[in-house]
Write an enzyme that holds these catalytic residues in place. Sequence first.
Site, PDB file in Angstrom:
ATOM      1  N   SER A 153      -9.316  -4.455   0.202  1.00 19.69           N
ATOM      2  CA  SER A 153      -9.814  -3.970  -1.083  1.00 19.69           C
ATOM      3  C   SER A 153     -11.324  -3.852  -0.968  1.00 19.69           C
ATOM      4  CB  SER A 153      -9.477  -4.958  -2.206  1.00 19.69           C
ATOM      5  OG  SER A 153      -8.108  -5.212  -2.210  1.00 19.69           O
ATOM      6  N   ASP A 208      -8.301   0.025   0.493  1.00 24.67           N
ATOM      7  CA  ASP A 208      -7.362   0.049  -0.633  1.00 24.67           C
ATOM      8  C   ASP A 208      -8.092   0.199  -1.967  1.00 24.67           C
ATOM      9  OD1 ASP A 208      -4.684  -0.062  -1.395  1.00 24.67           O
ATOM     10  OD2 ASP A 208      -4.814  -2.188  -1.924  1.00 24.67           O
ATOM     11  N   HIS A 209      -7.583   1.072  -2.813  1.00 24.68           N
ATOM     12  CA  HIS A 209      -8.070   1.225  -4.201  1.00 24.68           C
ATOM     13  C   HIS A 209      -9.583   1.308  -4.327  1.00 24.68           C
ATOM     14  CE1 HIS A 209      -4.395   0.848  -6.531  1.00 24.68           C
ATOM     15  NE2 HIS A 209      -3.991  -0.073  -5.685  1.00 24.68           N
ATOM     16  N   ASP A 250      -9.158   5.810  -5.366  1.00 26.74           N
ATOM     17  CA  ASP A 250      -8.399   5.616  -6.612  1.00 26.74           C
ATOM     18  C   ASP A 250      -9.227   6.126  -7.784  1.00 26.74           C
ATOM     19  OD1 ASP A 250      -7.056   4.832  -8.830  1.00 26.74           O
ATOM     20  OD2 ASP A 250      -6.820   2.725  -8.255  1.00 26.74           O
ATOM     21  N   HIS A 282       0.397  -4.696 -10.039  1.00 23.96           N
ATOM     22  CA  HIS A 282      -0.344  -5.604  -9.157  1.00 23.96           C
ATOM     23  C   HIS A 282      -0.282  -7.020  -9.726  1.00 23.96           C
ATOM     24  CE1 HIS A 282      -2.750  -1.803  -8.079  1.00 23.96           C
ATOM     25  NE2 HIS A 282      -2.011  -2.103  -7.032  1.00 23.96           N
ATOM     26  N   GLY A 283      -0.229  -8.019  -8.845  1.00 27.25           N
ATOM     27  CA  GLY A 283      -0.218  -9.410  -9.299  1.00 27.25           C
ATOM     28  C   GLY A 283       1.207  -9.921  -9.427  1.00 27.25           C
ATOM     29  N   HIS A 322       3.152   0.460  -4.607  1.00 33.04           N
ATOM     30  CA  HIS A 322       2.134  -0.551  -4.914  1.00 33.04           C
ATOM     31  C   HIS A 322       2.799  -1.734  -5.612  1.00 33.04           C
ATOM     32  CE1 HIS A 322      -1.865   1.211  -3.997  1.00 33.04           C
ATOM     33  NE2 HIS A 322      -1.107   2.273  -3.824  1.00 33.04           N
ATOM     34  N   THR A 361       4.096  -7.722  -4.323  1.00 27.66           N
ATOM     35  CA  THR A 361       4.364  -9.150  -4.546  1.00 27.66           C
ATOM     36  C   THR A 361       5.361  -9.338  -5.685  1.00 27.66           C
ATOM     37  OG1 THR A 361       2.159  -9.789  -3.812  1.00 27.66           O
ATOM     38  CG2 THR A 361       3.299 -11.356  -5.258  1.00 27.66           C
ATOM     39  N   ASN A 372       2.919  -2.103  -0.228  1.00 29.87           N
ATOM     40  CA  ASN A 372       1.672  -2.882  -0.333  1.00 29.87           C
ATOM     41  C   ASN A 372       1.908  -4.319  -0.812  1.00 29.87           C
ATOM     42  OD1 ASN A 372       0.469  -0.435   0.189  1.00 29.87           O
ATOM     43  ND2 ASN A 372      -0.741  -0.367  -1.681  1.00 29.87           N
TER      44      ASN A 372
HETATM   45  P1  13P Z   1       0.374  -7.048  -5.166  1.00 30.39           P
HETATM   46  O1  13P Z   1      -0.927  -7.735  -5.376  1.00 30.39           O
HETATM   47  O2  13P Z   1       1.254  -7.091  -6.357  1.00 30.39           O
HETATM   48  O3  13P Z   1       1.057  -7.496  -3.924  1.00 30.39           O
HETATM   49  O4  13P Z   1       0.047  -5.480  -4.980  1.00 30.39           O
HETATM   50  C1  13P Z   1      -0.531  -5.035  -3.803  1.00 30.39           C
HETATM   51  C2  13P Z   1      -1.028  -3.652  -3.914  1.00 30.39           C
HETATM   52  O5  13P Z   1      -0.389  -2.775  -4.451  1.00 30.39           O
HETATM   53  C3  13P Z   1      -2.320  -3.359  -3.295  1.00 30.39           C
HETATM   54  O6  13P Z   1      -2.716  -2.051  -3.466  1.00 30.39           O
END
Ligand code: 13P
Length: 295
Positions: free
Chosen positions: A50, A82-83, A104, A181-182, A215, A218, A237
């Site tokens: 990131s 990333d992003h 992004d 994300h998260g 994306h 997690t 990701n």
């Molecule tokens: P997580 O943090 O949910 O694993 O997402 C990762 C992501 O999409 C990074 O671009």
Amino acid sequence: MSIVSASDILNKATKGGYAVGAFNITSIMQMQAVIEAAAGLKAPVIIQTSESPAKMIGPEVIAAAYRELASRAGIPVVLHLDHSTDVDFCKRCIDAGYTNIMIDASSHPYDDNVRITKEVVDYAREKGGVTVEGELGTVSGVEDQVIVAENDSVLCDPDLGISFSKATGIDLLAPAIGTAHGVYKTENPKIDVARMRAIRTKADEAGMELPLVIHGGTGLSEGIVKRLIAAGGSKYNVSTELKYAWIDGAAAFTAQKPLVYNPNKLMQSQMDASAAVVIKWIKILGSEGKGGSNA
Ligand code: 13P
């Protein structure tokens, strides 16, 4: 075959019905742990940074470590930004040796997203050997400096996704399909698998080799991940889970061995925890064995 752009491995994955793990790292040692874990399974892998860790360590340092680690790994390894919301930083990472860049601009109105994304694509083309990921719609949650409230997330319209890809010339599309994300707040988040399939079908019909990115890796269940891959997603990701592994790995070590002031042993426990995450996901994604010389 160690240093590759994302298109090289992702077009193969799309055709082969598997996905390549794209793992966000926050230190050089964690990069080493991810590459070694993937090499142990002969899986192609994408190293992602990131913006904050990339700015803290420096893209030139990251790219130099990547070149060295990837050249010994014997598997295809991509280095991906990333992003990034910062066009100048995208260009700096291209110059440093990143092989895939995500600009992004998804929080901007459509025309601005096209203009900003295209500026990075044009720069990557000029340099050669670098592919670009763009995002349409918005993925909710927090990924570094990109923060989107759940109520503000917008899913990607399949037709617009194709027009966006054509207008910008991007190599990979990250369509918002309901992932976040998260850590997911519910056990069964609403993921729009049909939307992913519709975008894949439209890209195929248009004759576009356009890998689709998942994306928010997690916390998704194995079942939903396999459905998303079957629907055409080929880059997966994972960020939050690796941050947890890095910090929890250190916490577990200091709790078990409070008097061992040995940074190497401490880092080894963080690397082992990170490797376990990578191995778990590679097995789920079906990319084990796809990065060997005969794959
Ligand atoms: P997580 O943090 O949910 O694993 O997402 C990762 C992501 O999409 C990074 O671009």
